[in-house]
Write a protein that holds these residues in place. Sequence first.
Motif, PDB file in Angstrom:
ATOM      1  N   SER A 266      31.367 -30.435 -34.735  1.00 53.74           N
ATOM      2  CA  SER A 266      31.235 -31.895 -34.806  1.00 53.74           C
ATOM      3  C   SER A 266      32.549 -32.573 -34.450  1.00 53.74           C
ATOM      4  N   SER A 267      33.643 -32.032 -34.954  1.00 51.81           N
ATOM      5  CA  SER A 267      34.959 -32.586 -34.649  1.00 51.81           C
ATOM      6  C   SER A 267      35.276 -32.452 -33.162  1.00 51.81           C
ATOM      7  N   GLU A 268      34.931 -31.310 -32.579  1.00 56.75           N
ATOM      8  CA  GLU A 268      35.196 -31.100 -31.154  1.00 56.75           C
ATOM      9  C   GLU A 268      34.331 -32.023 -30.292  1.00 56.75           C
ATOM     10  N   ILE A 269      33.108 -32.285 -30.726  1.00 61.30           N
ATOM     11  CA  ILE A 269      32.239 -33.199 -29.969  1.00 61.30           C
ATOM     12  C   ILE A 269      32.825 -34.608 -29.974  1.00 61.30           C
ATOM     13  N   LYS A 270      33.331 -35.035 -31.131  1.00 58.87           N
ATOM     14  CA  LYS A 270      33.946 -36.363 -31.201  1.00 58.87           C
ATOM     15  C   LYS A 270      35.129 -36.455 -30.245  1.00 58.87           C
ATOM     16  N   LYS A 271      35.923 -35.386 -30.184  1.00 62.36           N
ATOM     17  CA  LYS A 271      37.060 -35.370 -29.254  1.00 62.36           C
ATOM     18  C   LYS A 271      36.575 -35.404 -27.806  1.00 62.36           C
TER      19      LYS A 271
END
Length: 639
Positions: A266-271
């Motif tokens: 999820s964090s990588e998708i936001k980035k």
Amino acid sequence: MAGYQSMMPNHEGEQHLLAAAHHVVKALRAAKNLSDDMRKVLGDLDGHLSKMTGNTESRGGEFVEIEERFKRAENRILCWESNHTMIWDTGTEEVSDYIGAVKEIQTLIESLRRLSVKGNGKQKEILSRADSALQMTMLRLEEQLIHILVQHKQYFEPEYVSFHSYQDVVYDESYVSVEDESSDESSRRVNSGRVSGEYIVDLIKPHVIPDIKTIVNVMFGANYDQEFCEAYVGVRKDALTEYFVILELEKISIEDVLKMNWRTLSSEIKKWNWAMKIIIRVYLASEKNLCNKILGEYGTISSFCFVEIAKASLICLLNFGEAVAMSSVQPEKLFRLLDMYEVLEDLLSDIDGLLYEEAGSYIRIEFHELLRKLGYSAKATFSELQIAIASNTSIKPFPKGGIHPLTRYVMNYIKTLTLYDESLNLLLLDQDSDHSNPVLETANEQDASSVTFCPLACHLRSVTSALQCNLFDKSKLYKEEGLRHIFLMNNIHYMVDKVKGSDLRLFFGDEWIRKHNGKFQQHAKSYERATWSSVLSFIRDCPHSNTFFKATPKERCRGFNLAFEEVYKSQTQWSIPDSQLKEDLRISSSLKVIHAYRTFLGRNHISDKYIKYSVDDLESLLLDLFVGSPRSLHSSQKR
């Protein structure tokens, strides 16, 4: 032709040879027995030899001049070979002198090649030296180019593009709440980061652009365009890689993405969403602009270089998107998928503009294909929500009859979905054309707005229907009928409240709200009937239904007290989280109980010593119901 040229005399002996030939022709022409045709042939040959003599003298003079000019230009270039200073760091005069020497050698090489040099050792030697000198200058210019590009590159801070994340919606049996925050829903969604207009920034300090173009023109003029492009692409590709590091973007393989836990992914998708906006709309738009400034006059070479610079990084972004699209289908991933879908959909026109030429067409096509895959994955994930609701079973009743975590999860989930209504309506349109949705609860034509009957609205109502079926099954776990109705009342009221207080109202419509208002109100009435009918049967004068009617008033009063105390002990532990709903049910119950109790006391003369609770006592005790914690009758009476 080659044999003829090899037979041509060199400049050192050609004058004597031509003179001897000219003498022989004159002697032959003096003979008296020649025919007219022969005399004509010898006359033409004599004229040709005279002309060759003049040309040879002219070429000899031109070569001498070329040789002198070359030596001067060569000396100007060689003096820099022992000097490791960057030419462009020394000053405009030195740069101009060096470029002038390079151009002079280019001109002299063209002149030497026009002089038919094969077979002339001296001219071949000078031409070879000129080619070597030119190659030397091209290597030096390539070095200068790399130095300028590296020393004068600049980055920009992506401060004007920011993203704020809403709280992730995650559900399990221990989950309590995803919501009930007062902040506006839009502040919790990932900001689209829309950059108005075209953001072009200077990736290289503007004052060095003319210097780079000078190098371009010289290297291209010398047919060293491939060497220029390789050096230029290499430096600019490295700069883009460095910018990925600044943005904290890692080049993650598809295998690694598929192995990630959801929180990390999820964090990588936001980035990824954030970086896509900056890389496509700002950085690469600026990179293409730079390529056009430097190489625009050379046609497709500019687009070729741009694609070579951007290709590896774009493929990295593509691979991440591909991995997410093929990852497992789980309801909590839907919002991130939709974020990716909307970001990419928003950027497609920019991508098309950057890669419209043939050189980048395959990457452009891959981005369009990724959008399709993300859309398909989002649809599959949305469908999984109803499956997850239906499969959410419990073996124990939810404590106190309160709002079940599944209800909170689902209602906040679909509330957030309304933020993606345009994308979801588009994605669900094809799906709905395949089979009609059975859940159309807004049959009232006066209530039928276009939003209420859009594909998303039908699916949202279908989701809530699945939720209600699940809640009904969960209510059967309660032993007390009254608590079963409290549970259903609480949860349906929560659903209605969520719909009324958000954009869900547009999708569900007023008819749905009216219908479900009636549902939770009916459960409230059913609770009262299940709870108080048996309690009040002790004090109501109804001989056909009251088994205690023939008992004495004192016995009936005692029976009522015992029944009321049982209700009090159990139902003070029950919970109605909504304060207004709790107050309304208390008042409604109090009106029935107090009225019946007051009537009973008024009609029957009972000694005060047998009356355990006064009317005021009952009114006070009824206020303790539904607080969610056990209360003592003894302590309550002391208040």
